[in-house]
Design a protein around this motif. Sequence first.
Motif, PDB file in Angstrom:
ATOM      1  N   ALA A 197       4.247  -0.120   3.769  1.00 38.59           N
ATOM      2  CA  ALA A 197       3.978  -0.860   2.542  1.00 38.59           C
ATOM      3  C   ALA A 197       4.851  -2.086   2.386  1.00 38.59           C
ATOM      4  N   THR A 208       6.281  -5.622   2.634  1.00 38.70           N
ATOM      5  CA  THR A 208       5.653  -6.919   2.942  1.00 38.70           C
ATOM      6  C   THR A 208       6.599  -7.844   3.688  1.00 38.70           C
ATOM      7  N   ARG A 249       0.384  -2.775  10.106  1.00 37.12           N
ATOM      8  CA  ARG A 249       0.376  -3.087   8.676  1.00 37.12           C
ATOM      9  C   ARG A 249      -0.904  -3.818   8.266  1.00 37.12           C
ATOM     10  N   ARG A 293      -2.935  -2.009   5.248  1.00 38.20           N
ATOM     11  CA  ARG A 293      -2.831  -2.561   3.894  1.00 38.20           C
ATOM     12  C   ARG A 293      -4.130  -2.517   3.091  1.00 38.20           C
TER      13      ARG A 293
END
Length: 389
Positions: A63, A65, A77, A81
Amino acid sequence: MIFDAHDAAGIRLARALAPRESGVPDAERYARAVWSHLAEPGESTAGALVAALGPIAALDAAADTGGLVDEMLEEGRRRWRPRLVHEPIARSLATAARRGIRLVVPGDPHWPSAVDDLGDHAPIALWTRGDPTALVELSPGVALVGARAATSYGEHTAAELAADLCGAGIAVVSGGAYGIDGAAHRAALGVGGMTVAVMAGGVDRTYPSGNTDLVERIVASGGAVIAEVPCGAAPTKWRFLQRNRLIAALADATVVVEAGWRSGSLNTAGHAASLGRPIGAVPGPITSAASAGTHRLLREYDAVCITGTDDVLELLGEAPRARVDAEAGPRVSEDTRVLDAMSVRTSRTVDDIARRSGHAPADVEARLGLLRLSGDVEPTESGWRRRPR
């Protein structure tokens, strides 16, 4: 609502899915439930990350960023996402709790340790209907697999093998489908044996629907119906092929009863052999296309010829035979996942296709361009759709 890796409500829901006598922390069980939403079955990047950091820290990393040097993690990712959204995760957990579905994870007393042989491709969690104890009663166990469009010869042979094996105290594992799978499950149930069905979609929605009664009988008999994907997940072509590796890992040996030249059952045999599990194949008439795949295993991959239950019992006691390429079955490209996520009738956006397929949006855009050139998809005013064939 955007996903929160430490959501208290989600953790409470996960607690309701724990099997009895489990010492796994609720937060860890919830994290593994979330991972089953994010990653497609068998995804090695997710498996390696969870193994290295643990499911909770791995979720935080997914999670995050912030930029990381690790290219594989960053690529992962981008795939995960689009699925890091609270509502569908909470919905599947609530469905599981309402229907008495258990979430079995590593560390639970019912976790089938044989699947750990898959390494980074091992399941992160198993959604389970029925008795979770069945998952640790699969040794000795045999996977009986084969064609959906089976002949009467194939179904009769599968039923005979399953009944005799269960009579000898050996569990039967299969995929809950029509044809050979269904015949094996029904015969096992008919003699009061142990049988487990591995599904490609969520265990709350039986596929094929025509086997709903069969699934209910498996659950009621003390067996189990399991899946890596959460409640509500669709049984796509990609997930069927990944399901095959789980069938192979759960069993001590795999027997292909009847299969066409490029049947998915050959893929199951390939996974079994790559895990060091012995494989067997039942011969059929040389004029039968339904036995072309089993003859291929016998001729090209040194499978053991199975003519009766004694051959299977001998197979369980022998050292593994020659390895089979897991790609012996149908080759399915990453494009298949994109096509599985699309509809002929309804246009879908790139983000929606990414969420459904498990690809990153940028990857979806690139694949859509190639699929447009091949004539498989077409753009619309509101997104993309598959072209009818």
